[in-house]
Design a protein around this motif. Structure first.
Motif, PDB file in Angstrom:
ATOM      1  N   MET A  25      38.166  41.326  31.579  1.00 59.77           N
ATOM      2  CA  MET A  25      38.950  40.844  30.445  1.00 59.77           C
ATOM      3  C   MET A  25      40.232  40.161  30.941  1.00 59.77           C
ATOM      4  SD  MET A  25      37.272  41.414  27.697  1.00 59.77           S
ATOM      5  CE  MET A  25      35.858  40.957  28.667  1.00 59.77           C
ATOM      6  N   ASN A  75      32.360  58.709  35.059  1.00 59.98           N
ATOM      7  CA  ASN A  75      33.349  57.943  35.827  1.00 59.98           C
ATOM      8  C   ASN A  75      33.729  56.693  35.056  1.00 59.98           C
ATOM      9  OD1 ASN A  75      31.794  55.508  36.739  1.00 59.98           O
ATOM     10  ND2 ASN A  75      30.462  57.108  37.530  1.00 59.98           N
ATOM     11  N   LEU A  94      32.947  51.506  35.366  1.00 54.43           N
ATOM     12  CA  LEU A  94      32.446  50.361  34.604  1.00 54.43           C
ATOM     13  C   LEU A  94      33.466  49.915  33.563  1.00 54.43           C
ATOM     14  CD1 LEU A  94      28.704  51.283  34.293  1.00 54.43           C
ATOM     15  CD2 LEU A  94      29.826  49.733  35.884  1.00 54.43           C
ATOM     16  N   LEU A  95      34.145  50.898  32.937  1.00 55.87           N
ATOM     17  CA  LEU A  95      35.184  50.527  31.973  1.00 55.87           C
ATOM     18  C   LEU A  95      36.314  49.798  32.695  1.00 55.87           C
ATOM     19  CD1 LEU A  95      36.373  50.573  29.188  1.00 55.87           C
ATOM     20  CD2 LEU A  95      37.325  52.818  29.659  1.00 55.87           C
ATOM     21  N   TRP A 131      35.255  46.367  33.509  1.00 60.22           N
ATOM     22  CA  TRP A 131      35.247  45.559  32.286  1.00 60.22           C
ATOM     23  C   TRP A 131      36.668  45.071  31.970  1.00 60.22           C
ATOM     24  CZ3 TRP A 131      31.976  42.973  29.443  1.00 60.22           C
ATOM     25  CH2 TRP A 131      32.351  42.581  28.168  1.00 60.22           C
ATOM     26  N   ILE A 132      37.649  45.965  32.166  1.00 60.48           N
ATOM     27  CA  ILE A 132      39.039  45.573  31.881  1.00 60.48           C
ATOM     28  C   ILE A 132      39.491  44.507  32.875  1.00 60.48           C
ATOM     29  CG2 ILE A 132      41.421  46.436  31.899  1.00 60.48           C
ATOM     30  CD1 ILE A 132      40.305  48.958  30.547  1.00 60.48           C
ATOM     31  N   MET A 171      25.457  47.335  38.981  1.00 66.41           N
ATOM     32  CA  MET A 171      25.869  47.207  37.580  1.00 66.41           C
ATOM     33  C   MET A 171      27.158  46.372  37.474  1.00 66.41           C
ATOM     34  SD  MET A 171      24.661  48.435  34.717  1.00 66.41           S
ATOM     35  CE  MET A 171      25.272  47.846  33.134  1.00 66.41           C
ATOM     36  N   SER A 193      26.422  42.823  38.142  1.00 64.71           N
ATOM     37  CA  SER A 193      25.706  42.303  36.974  1.00 64.71           C
ATOM     38  C   SER A 193      26.691  41.843  35.907  1.00 64.71           C
ATOM     39  CB  SER A 193      24.794  43.390  36.414  1.00 64.71           C
ATOM     40  OG  SER A 193      24.469  43.135  35.082  1.00 64.71           O
ATOM     41  N   MET A 194      27.699  42.682  35.642  1.00 64.31           N
ATOM     42  CA  MET A 194      28.695  42.300  34.635  1.00 64.31           C
ATOM     43  C   MET A 194      29.453  41.057  35.077  1.00 64.31           C
ATOM     44  SD  MET A 194      29.923  46.169  33.930  1.00 64.31           S
ATOM     45  CE  MET A 194      31.363  45.893  32.943  1.00 64.31           C
ATOM     46  N   CYS A 237      39.344  36.889  32.082  1.00 64.95           N
ATOM     47  CA  CYS A 237      39.136  36.072  30.889  1.00 64.95           C
ATOM     48  C   CYS A 237      40.450  35.415  30.468  1.00 64.95           C
ATOM     49  CB  CYS A 237      38.627  36.996  29.798  1.00 64.95           C
ATOM     50  SG  CYS A 237      37.795  36.209  28.481  1.00 64.95           S
ATOM     51  N   LEU A 238      41.567  36.150  30.623  1.00 61.51           N
ATOM     52  CA  LEU A 238      42.871  35.599  30.244  1.00 61.51           C
ATOM     53  C   LEU A 238      43.252  34.458  31.185  1.00 61.51           C
ATOM     54  CD1 LEU A 238      44.907  38.777  29.309  1.00 61.51           C
ATOM     55  CD2 LEU A 238      43.668  37.212  27.839  1.00 61.51           C
ATOM     56  N   PHE A 278      29.279  37.512  33.204  1.00 62.45           N
ATOM     57  CA  PHE A 278      30.574  37.061  32.687  1.00 62.45           C
ATOM     58  C   PHE A 278      30.824  35.604  33.115  1.00 62.45           C
ATOM     59  CE2 PHE A 278      35.062  36.413  33.819  1.00 62.45           C
ATOM     60  CZ  PHE A 278      35.626  36.476  32.563  1.00 62.45           C
TER      61      PHE A 278
END
Lengths: 215, 128
Positions: free
Chosen positions: A44, A33, A36-37, A40-41, A188, A191-192, A47-48, A196
């Protein structure tokens, strides 16, 4: 990533069947699946947002408009304690992840509660600092420096607040359903998110507080 | 993590972690100790005024901050070139490039606007 699986009809016959293996690209491991990706996006993109706020602070950070400067306002020992709170909450979240990998629910919940308490301590100290600043006439309306300061640090604080809301929600989900795959995935993702926020805080204490008090 | 000899059943057990390598106590403690050291040094540099110039101190703490971010990425966020088939790293590199352009570009442009548009400079420009 190209996952080409060309499958021939089995009726193709002897010679063609022998060639089939050439077209099957066997990959060592493929995630089942993309949660998580995807998360992550999202991080990101977050982050911007922070990059824009850091850029604004970088431009306006010395525009005091005759008001108080960073060197006069920032209480570095308090910021150091705040940083320690966030760093400790990161490692205790790590311990919660380790316990969840061993399948121990009670210890996982315990470390998550500790993480949440460190998060609350961080928020409490930050709100105390904000209150102190506003009380002494250094609110977000005083100068461009203070506007950008409150926006950047406040946005980070809001993220931590929602992280704690999420953490409490997850405590109830774990308490009700245990360490099922869905809850492991949520653990999970949080956690990220949590780690972060710690990475963003490194930028905040370096770029805002420490560089702000330099002459 | 080599997944070469994993059976489909084993993969299903790992599906919840989405192919992330399992975390270890050792990894978390290494990251924690490193980040404590990398946090204490910049605070010490600024609070005790160890380095003579502001510029040198600023460069030093920015460098240490960048290193600490990498430490957090590796030990806490488990960033490695293999997770999710390399897509997380690709997304990270793309973001770092955009962030670098946004930050450096803003600071550069606004600094030059500030310097070149000062009232003292304006009559110089009119005489050009």
């Amino acid at each position: 990533m190209s996952d080409t699986h060309i499958l021939h009809a089995p009726a193709a016959g002897g010679p063609a069947a022998a060639d089939d293996s050439r077209f099957i690209v066997r990959e060592p491991h493929h995630p089942e699946n993309g949660t998580l990706l995807g998360f992550w996006i999202y991080l990101m993109s977050d982050c911007l947002i922070f990059a824009c706020l850091f850029a604004v602070y970088g431009v306006q950070g010395r525009a005091y408009a005759g008001g108080p400067t960073g060197a006069q306002l920032f209480d570095l020992p308090l910021v150091a304690v705040n940083t320690a709170m966030l760093l400790l909450s990161s490692i205790t979240y790590g311990f919660a992840m380790l316990e969840s990998q061993r399948g121990r629910l009670r210890q996982t919940l315990g470390w998550l509660v500790v993480t949440g308490l460190f998060g609350l301590a961080f928020l409490g100290l930050e709100l105390h600092e904000f209150h102190h600043l506003i009380e002494h006439g250094a609110g977000p309306g005083r100068s461009a420096f203070l506007s950008s300061f409150f926006t950047l640090v406040g946005t980070h604080g809001l993220h931590v607040t929602f992280g704690i809301v999420w953490l409490v929600t997850l405590l109830f989900q774990l308490g009700r359903h245990g360490l099922i795959p869905e809850n492991r995935r949520r653990l999970m993702c949080l956690s990220m998110f949590w780690h972060f926020l710690d990475v963003v805080w490194i930028g905040v204490f370096t770029f805002v507080y420490l560089m702000g008090v330099l002459p | 993590m080599s997944h070469d000899h994993t059976t489909p059943g084993h993969d299903a057990a790992h599906a919840a972690e989405g192919g992330h390598a399992p975390s270890t106590f050792r990894g978390y403690m290494t990251g924690f100790v490193l980040s404590v050291i990398l946090t204490v040094i910049p605070f010490w540099l600024v609070m005790d005024g160890v380095l003579a110039g502001s510029g040198a101190t600023a460069l030093a703490i920015l460098g240490i901050g960048a290193v600490q971010m990498v430490v957090h990425m590796v030990y806490f966020l488990h960033m490695n070139p293999r997770s999710e088939g390399g897509w997380t790293l690709l997304a990270l590199i793309f973001t770092v490039i955009i962030v670098a352009i946004a930050l450096a570009g803003s600071l550069w442009v606004m600094y030059h606007l500030n310097v070149n548009m000062m009232p003292g400079h304006l009559h110089d420009m009119s005489s050009m």
